[in-house]
Motif scaffolding. Structure first.
Motif, PDB file in Angstrom:
ATOM      1  N   THR A  46      16.238  19.222   0.914  1.00 43.08           N
ATOM      2  CA  THR A  46      16.590  19.634   2.278  1.00 43.08           C
ATOM      3  C   THR A  46      15.341  20.137   2.978  1.00 43.08           C
ATOM      4  N   ASP A  47      14.620  19.228   3.602  1.00 44.99           N
ATOM      5  CA  ASP A  47      13.334  19.577   4.216  1.00 44.99           C
ATOM      6  C   ASP A  47      13.483  20.256   5.570  1.00 44.99           C
ATOM      7  N   SER A  48      14.665  20.201   6.154  1.00 45.47           N
ATOM      8  CA  SER A  48      14.919  20.894   7.420  1.00 45.47           C
ATOM      9  C   SER A  48      16.147  21.765   7.231  1.00 45.47           C
ATOM     10  N   MET A  49      15.977  23.084   7.411  1.00 44.38           N
ATOM     11  CA  MET A  49      17.071  24.036   7.188  1.00 44.38           C
ATOM     12  C   MET A  49      17.179  24.995   8.363  1.00 44.38           C
ATOM     13  N   ASN A  50      18.257  24.868   9.107  1.00 38.59           N
ATOM     14  CA  ASN A  50      18.491  25.712  10.277  1.00 38.59           C
ATOM     15  C   ASN A  50      19.907  26.258  10.214  1.00 38.59           C
TER      16      ASN A  50
END
Length: 485
Positions: free
Chosen positions: A181-185
């Protein structure tokens, strides 16, 4: 009556059912048709005025509503088709010369087909929406997981003041095992106002702590700590938590597919918030979604290079980017770093939020529905959509701020966990206030709540310059294009 008059009355009948019948002397039939048509329009107007648009949009996600819309529009289309044919018959085109009969007959047939097209489009849209929702919102994969209870109409949020949804960008691919999960918002949304705080967590956050008492906390009492890879890389960063949990079911007593649950709980514990649901999007699904809304206008502040051999380029300037270019702009780290990439991702999210207006969504609905099938996984219960859709409409017109946990706000190698929670708590508190200011300051914590692992203490401490305010507007620093509505 000439051919022109017949065609004119037919067109009028397509817009006002019964008009052609009145002209042809079918007075009673014409009055009944016009009266029914007027009553239906007034009833529809009253229904729309008496109900909230957001609530109606939410209800339209329910399977029963979509089925009713699909069947209803098909029936109405057939009735309208029959109305045009009967209107043509009662106008007695047989009294016209042969050339007039051919002309009016041909035009009447075309008109009958044309009036069916909007009903067919509506039925097809309802069908595509129903299929997409059924594909995306499926039974949870975790063993022993029971279906979510139906939300109570009087309190669908079960006492929550905020809803926290974890938005993930994954790099799953056919040639890759597992999901990183390289993008976590994390989007924290006030259910009353729609005010939202978007917390962005870096992929390279080290020494990740797990909630005490959980299997991962027992397995990693001093934080997520693994030996170095053969090439000297680290596989114990935040973006590896999902993949590691999925690959080691023995930690969870043999239970499979624990990655999403573990990552949600870990990020929630890190921020001091309870994560309600998550949605994981494949990077190419992200690109297709942007293409589905017609692209996004972005101000690219400097050339962004991408590709295995640096062969790709997103040129600097303000322009509308297609999905692939927008995706590479958001995720490329070539000649850049994770923190710059996080800022670019925030800009793309802001551009989608401001530029995907209701008219765009409506006119491109089928493309968007097909693109959302690229959503790899989510645990949002289908019944909650009825309430999440109107909440999403609130968010579009509410105050959206962003907090990025990057240097100098935090040191990703030696995270101050108490400070992270303090920042998150203050940002949420400010967001809940009416007309809250965008900027929020964070008070540093005296010491982290858990000591770093022995391996980390050997690392050189990063020098941190003066800290800037961590809470910003979602599109702050993204150029004028991201603010366009």
């Amino acid at each position: 009556m000439g051919a022109g008059a017949v065609l004119g009355w037919l067109v009028l009948a397509a817009l006002v059912p019964g008009a052609a019948h009145l002209r042809a002397g079918w007075r009673r039939t014409g009055l009944v048709l016009i009266s029914c048509y007027a009553a239906a329009l007034l009833g529809l107007l009253a229904f729309v005025l008496m109900n909230d648009i957001g609530a109606l949009a939410g209800s339209a996600t329910q399977d029963s509503w979509l089925t009713s819309i699909m069947v209803g529009t098909i029936v109405l289309g057939l009735l309208w088709f029959g109305l045009i044919v009967h209107s043509f018959v009662v106008l007695r085109p047989g009294r016209l010369p042969q050339s007039g009969q051919i002309l009016t007959g041909t035009m009447a047939g075309l008109l009958a087909v044309v009036v069916v097209v909007p009903f067919g489009w509506a039925a097809q849209t309802a069908s595509a929406s129903r299929q997409a929702l059924n594909d995306i919102f499926q039974t949870p994969e975790n063993e022993g997981e029971s279906p979510a209870p139906e939300p109570k109409p009087e309190d669908p949020w079960a006492g929550r003041e905020r809803v926290n949804i974890l938005l993930l960008g994954g790099d799953a691919d056919d040639n890759r095992i597992g999901v990183r999960t390289d993008s976590m918002n994390l989007a924290s949304v006030d259910v009353k106002t729609g005010n939202t705080v978007l917390f962005s967590l870096p992929r390279n956050l080290e020494d990740v702590r797990f909630r005490p008492g959980t299997p991962m906390a027992r397995h990693f009492p001093n934080g997520f700590d693994l030996p170095k890879d053969a090439n000297g890389g680290s596989s114990d960063l935040l973006n590896s938590v999902w993949e590691y949990a999925d690959a080691h079911p023995e930690i969870f007593g043999g239970k499979q597919h624990q990655g999403p649950k573990v990552l949600m709980d870990t990020i929630g514990y890190t921020l001091g918030l309870k994560v309600d649901w998550y949605a994981l999007v494949n990077m190419w699904g992200f690109a297709r979604l942007i293409d589905a809304i017609g692209g996004v206008t972005i101000t690219v502040e400097q050339d962004v290079v991408f590709g295995k051999y640096n062969e790709g380029l997103v040129k600097a300037g303000t322009r509308k980017l297609k999905g692939a270019d927008a995706m590479w702009y958001a995720r490329s780290r070539t000649y850049s770093d994770d923190y710059t990439r996080m800022r670019r991702q925030r800009c793309v999210l802001g551009a989608i939020l401001t530029q995907a207006d209701p008219a765009t969504v409506l006119t491109r609905f089928n493309q968007i529905a097909l693109a959302t099938k690229e959503l790899i996984r989510t645990d949002i219960p289908r019944p909650m959509l009825k309430h999440l859709v109107p909440l999403a409409l609130k968010v579009k017109n509410a105050e959206v701020s962003s907090v990025q946990f990057v240097p100098p706000v935090i040191n990703t190698g030696y995270p101050d966990w108490d400070k992270i929670r303090d920042i998150a708590e203050k940002a949420v508190r400010d967001s809940a206030r009416p007309k809250a200011p965008v900027a929020a300051s964070a008070s540093p914590s005296s010491s982290p709540s858990v000591s770093p692992s022995p391996r980390r203490t050997a690392k050189k401490q990063e020098k941190q310059p003066g800290e800037d305010d961590p809470t910003k507007g979602l599109t702050e620093g993204c150029g004028p294009s991201s603010a366009k509505g």
